[in-house]
Design an enzyme around this catalytic site. Structure first.
Site, PDB file in Angstrom:
ATOM      1  N   GLU A 125      71.506  14.764  11.388  1.00 20.83           N
ATOM      2  CA  GLU A 125      72.214  15.311  10.229  1.00 20.83           C
ATOM      3  C   GLU A 125      71.215  15.492   9.079  1.00 20.83           C
ATOM      4  O   GLU A 125      70.417  14.575   8.831  1.00 20.83           O
ATOM      5  CB  GLU A 125      73.333  14.364   9.788  1.00 20.83           C
ATOM      6  N   ALA A 266      72.165   5.070   6.761  1.00 22.14           N
ATOM      7  CA  ALA A 266      72.636   4.889   8.130  1.00 22.14           C
ATOM      8  C   ALA A 266      73.254   6.191   8.602  1.00 22.14           C
ATOM      9  O   ALA A 266      73.507   7.089   7.806  1.00 22.14           O
ATOM     10  CB  ALA A 266      73.669   3.758   8.184  1.00 22.14           C
ATOM     11  N   GLU A 268      76.218   7.982  11.423  1.00 22.03           N
ATOM     12  CA  GLU A 268      77.421   7.692  12.197  1.00 22.03           C
ATOM     13  C   GLU A 268      77.481   8.335  13.573  1.00 22.03           C
ATOM     14  O   GLU A 268      78.560   8.569  14.107  1.00 22.03           O
ATOM     15  CB  GLU A 268      78.650   8.141  11.393  1.00 22.03           C
ATOM     16  N   ASN A 269      76.338   8.645  14.211  1.00 26.94           N
ATOM     17  CA  ASN A 269      76.349   9.271  15.537  1.00 26.94           C
ATOM     18  C   ASN A 269      77.414   8.628  16.424  1.00 26.94           C
ATOM     19  O   ASN A 269      77.547   7.413  16.455  1.00 26.94           O
ATOM     20  CB  ASN A 269      74.997   9.092  16.229  1.00 26.94           C
ATOM     21  N   GLU A 302      80.073   3.722   8.182  1.00 23.38           N
ATOM     22  CA  GLU A 302      79.675   4.458   9.394  1.00 23.38           C
ATOM     23  C   GLU A 302      80.726   4.312  10.493  1.00 23.38           C
ATOM     24  O   GLU A 302      80.996   5.258  11.223  1.00 23.38           O
ATOM     25  CB  GLU A 302      78.300   3.985   9.890  1.00 23.38           C
ATOM     26  N   GLU A 324      82.428  12.897   3.666  1.00 22.04           N
ATOM     27  CA  GLU A 324      81.738  11.837   2.927  1.00 22.04           C
ATOM     28  C   GLU A 324      82.556  11.292   1.763  1.00 22.04           C
ATOM     29  O   GLU A 324      82.605  10.087   1.547  1.00 22.04           O
ATOM     30  CB  GLU A 324      80.366  12.314   2.451  1.00 22.04           C
TER      31      GLU A 324
END
EC number: 3.4.11.14
Length: 883
Positions: A125, A266, A268-269, A302, A324
């Site tokens: 991202e 961080a 969030e995959n 996340e 977000e």
């Protein structure tokens, strides 16, 4: 380099081709990595003859096949940014296979696939996937993925990707493989891969439907003991999301990996969250209360993205706040429920005022949904995240908890596994509640912080109390004129004894609304309007914007006496704090004016008494007291000045702190003595609050430079049983230059030199220092063996920290500006994302006097003239110069 190109929201078009499935294969090597992709492609319109344009950056193309047929060079076009396939089969779908070669060990940008401390890691991202393979790198391309990873078994015993592990095994040459399958459709920015020498902390979570989820937090072996708090936080977040939003985890495995080299906090995959180590690793000796709280919040954030971001994603990057803003709101609520709601609200509003309000008033001002960008990485901002969260909070304020939940439920019912827009979220909230939101959508499209003016009047004969509101949004770049927006104002009225008056009705715009309770929500939607409360027996003191019900600047006709009254009595704790802050800002601004005119400085005794009574109010939460006695920052005061004067503001804040410390020293000393503890560290609200109050009091006392208090702080440093207390004592002592400061900083480094996260705090403490001429110390630290310009955390600590000391960064001789200018040019060659964050410190150069303007402008012009400047830095520097 191609000229930087601006992308516009209004030019969004649907893709000509969708991807249904993506099978990726990685052969990891030390010198090069081979990436093979096999994609099932379907045209949006059957029989379409449109070209398929794929994004690609820093890739070596090995081969392209369509339906098994190898394409020759004349069958496609390749440039530095794209692979274009002009003639494609017109049938319903076809298979596209592409092989590329990449060089992760040379990738210092830390986006795409890169090496971090010997391990392979990804960050895709916003637009990093194009550095891995040729692809339609945009979030509205959602596909189901498999990923086969193979690598050397000794060097990379752990091979991770998204979803569920399907198979694994050994292959010749001392190598092994793992095959992963993610059953949910996702955009490519959520793809992840990690390979390396890692061990895991394992646990399980049973979902409310009874499914057992395996939880794993992966780190290098030596860091494993520091992952207990992260695992606690993850399980707490999973339970909270079920309880509050009815959202359950949807796979059998959830992985978190901690890496030391990471641009963001961080990522969030799907099912493989990758974290900056500083937001996973904690022990009482190496992390502070603030770190523990940040880990709780970010692990929550996340994890919450699994639904708000992954299951429902953004149609395009302009919609970033859709995921977000909503997810920041969710993590704020989670942290509030885990600790003190008032204290969390104060912390979040402080962050908004310190960072977002200035952004909204500067050359980088942009709406919560931007209209254009050159480099999307530059729009991961406090406006999109924190102001975006305030926009989501206003829905909840207007609809109530149940109404908000109904809106969220409808949002998922309508849009699961889709890529959608901010309007879709708005429509779900409106439709689920049959609500009238009038001009609420302006929050998404207009930049700038609304200024709301409130004038009150009381009619004793009619027993009515009137509030007149006017709103104005200042002009911002590209938006000279603004429309009024929808501002929810939560109001209570206090009687002369300080109690809330029970409200019965309010008259507005020709209608009477019946209310019952001690507070109500006024819906301010026009440029000017009036609300009249009836049956009010005496002139009340209004408590306005309770809980900070809208992200606005407020100007009222409240007198200082009214503000002292609210500080003492308001039932809304946020507004008690706010009254003290308004008083402090007024007082400090007046003193700045005195300082500039060489008048003697004197502190209003009523202000000292007001804070003194908060200090001794045992009914108040200790962390709330710590916040209430903390003065507004120098940036907040400079923000209120026509021409910012860092030297005057610094001198005044220092004067006020010393005066308060001197007048309240007995109370402050008592607080330090009564809030010590030798017991083992516990991360819970009462212990955090106790430490926060003690350490705030200690910092006040140490500011007096009295040998007795320096000795007190030194004793606290030596006796501390945790880093929170030890580091607070170190910070208190290092306010004042001299041998004590130098010795204790050396002692701390010697103790912690092998822990890079603690060393980063040591860098930060020195870089943010206001001691005179600190730029020379910071320059020396650039050559310190523990510093590395390629590591973002170290850059944020040392260089970002230095920009956070107004008195030194804005030094009159321009030394701070020159230091930053030189660093930005160096950094840009290594990591453009980090360089653009650093150059942002120049963005408001026009707020200062002409001498400083000239010096800052010269640095911006020098940066703009650098060879091979990245788009990231070009965008911020050029917009700053054009302001």
């Amino acid at each position: 380099m191609d000229a930087p190109k601006e992308i516009f929201l209004k030019n969004y078009t649907k893709p000509d081709y969708y991807f249904e499935t993506v099978d990726l294969s990685f052969s990891l090597g030390e010198e090069k990595t081979i990436v093979s992709s096999k994609i099932k492609v379907s045209p949006r319109v059957k029989g379409s003859s449109a070209a398929l344009v794929l994004d690609g950056h820093d890739l070596k193309l090995l081969s392209v096949k369509v339906e098994g047929k190898l394409l020759k060079e004349g069958d496609y076009q390749l440039d530095s940014r794209h692979l274009t396939l002009p003639s494609l089969p017109a049938e319903e779908s076809f298979v596209l296979e592409i092989d590329t070669e990449i060089y992760p060990h040379k990738n210092t940008s830390l986006e795409g696939l890169y090496k971090s401390s010997g391990n392979f890691c990804t960050q895709c991202e916003a637009e990093g996937f194009r550095k891995i393979t040729f692809y339609q790198d945009r979030p509205d391309i959602m596909a189901k993925y498999t990923c086969r990873v193979e690598g050397d078994k000794t060097l990379y015993p752990v091979l991770l990707s998204n979803g569920n592990l399907i198979s694994q095994g050994d292959i010749e040459g001392g190598r092994h493989y793992a095959l992963w399958e993610d059953p949910f459709k996702k955009p490519c920015y959520l793809f992840a891969l990690v390979a390396g020498q890692l061990v895991s902390r394992d646990d399980t979570f049973t979902t409310r439907s009874g499914r057992q989820v395996s939880l794993k937090i992966w780190t290098p072996a030596e860091d494993l003991p520091k992952t207990a708090h992260a695992m606690y936080s993850l399980k707490a977040a999973m339970k909270w999301d079920e309880d509050v939003f009815g959202l359950e985890y949807d796979l059998d495995l959830f992985n978190i990996v901690a890496v030391p080299d990471f641009n963001m906090g961080a990522m969030e995959n799907k099912s493989l969250n990758i974290f900056n180590s500083k937001l996973v690793l904690a022990s009482p000796e190496t992390a502070t209360d603030a770190d523990y709280a940040a880990i709780l919040g970010v692990i929550g954030h996340e994890y919450f993205h699994n639904w708000t971001g992954n299951r429902v994603t953004c149609r395009d990057w302009f919609q970033l706040s859709l995921k977000e803003g909503l997810t920041v709101f969710r993590d704020q609520e989670f942290s509030s429920d885990m600790g003190s709601r008032t204290v969390k609200r104060i912390a979040d509003v402080s962050k908004l005022r310190i960072y977002q309000f200035p952004q909204d008033a500067g050359p980088m001002a942009h709406p919560v949904r931007p209209h254009s960008y050159i480099k999307m990485d530059n729009f991961y901002t406090v406006t999109v995240y924190e102001k975006g969260a305030e926009v989501v909070r206003m829905y909840k304020t207007l609809l109530g908890t149940q109404g908000f939940r109904k809106g969220i439920d409808l949002y998922f019912e309508r849009h699961d596994e889709q890529a959608v827009t901010c309007e879709d979220f708005f429509a779900a909230m409106r439709d689920a509640n049959n609500a009238d939101f009038a001009n609420f959508l302006q929050w998404y499209s207009q930049a700038g912080t609304p200024v709301v003016k409130v004038v009150s009047s009381y009619n004793a004969d009619a027993r009515t109390f009137s509030l007149k509101f006017s709103q104005e949004i200042p002009p911002t770049p590209g938006q000279p004129t603004k429309e009024p927006t929808f501002i929810p104002v939560v109001v209570g009225l206090l009687d002369s004894s300080g109690k809330d008056i029970t409200l019965s009705s309010v008259h507005h715009d020709g209608t009477v609304q019946t209310i019952s309770g001690s507070s109500t929500i006024l819906r301010v939607t026009k440029k000017e309007e009036e609300f009249v409360f009836s049956d009010i027996p005496e002139r009340p003191v209004p408590s306005l914007f309770r809980g900070f019900s809208a992200p606005v600047r407020v100007e009222t006709d409240l007198s200082n006496d009214d503000l002292f009254f609210l500080l003492a009595h308001d039932s809304d704790e946020f507004n008690r704090w706010e009254a003290g802050q308004v008083l402090a800002r007024k007082l400090m601004l007046n003193l700045v004016s005195d300082f500039q005119q060489n008048k003697p400085l004197a502190l209003n005794p009523k202000f000292v008494q007001g804070l003194g009574s908060v200090l001794s109010d045992s009914s108040l939460d200790k962390e709330f007291i710590a916040k209430a006695i903390t003065l507004p920052g120098e940036g907040e005061i400079m923000d209120m000045m026509a021409v910012a004067d860092p030297d005057a503001v610094h001198a005044v804040r220092k004067f006020v702190r010393k005066q308060l410390a001197s007048e309240l020293k007995e109370e402050l000393l008592k607080i330090v003595e009564n809030n010590r503890s030798t017991e083992a560290y516990v991360f819970d609200h009462s212990n955090m609050a106790r430490r926060a109050l003690k350490n705030t009091a200690l910092a006040y006392l140490a500011s007096l430079e009295d040998p007795a208090y320096m000795e007190l702080a030194l004793n606290e440093y030596k006796m501390a049983t945790n880093l929170t207390d030890q580091f607070a004592a170190l910070a208190a002592l290092s306010q004042n230059p001299g041998k004590t400061r130098d010795d204790i900083l050396a002692d701390f480094y010697n103790k912690w030199q092998d822990d890079y996260l603690v060393v980063n705090k040591w860098f930060l403490l020195q870089s943010t220092s206001d001691i005179p001429g600190n730029v020379e110390n910071v320059k020396k630290l650039l050559d310190h063996p523990a510093f590395d310009l390629r590591n973002p955390n170290k850059v944020y600590s040392l260089i970002g920290g230095f920009c956070g000391s107004p008195v030194n960064f804005h030094a009159k001789d321009g030394s701070g500006y020159k230091f930053l200018g030189d660093i930005v040019v160096q950094l840009d060659k290594l990591n453009p994302q980090v360089a653009s964050r650093m150059v942002s410190a120049f963005s408001r150069w026009k707020r200062y006097d002409e001498t400083r303007q000239g010096l800052a402008k010269a640095q911006l012009e020098m940066i703009m003239s650098a060879n091979g400047l990245s788009e990231n830095v070009f965008e911020i520097a050029s917009k700053s110069l054009a302001a």
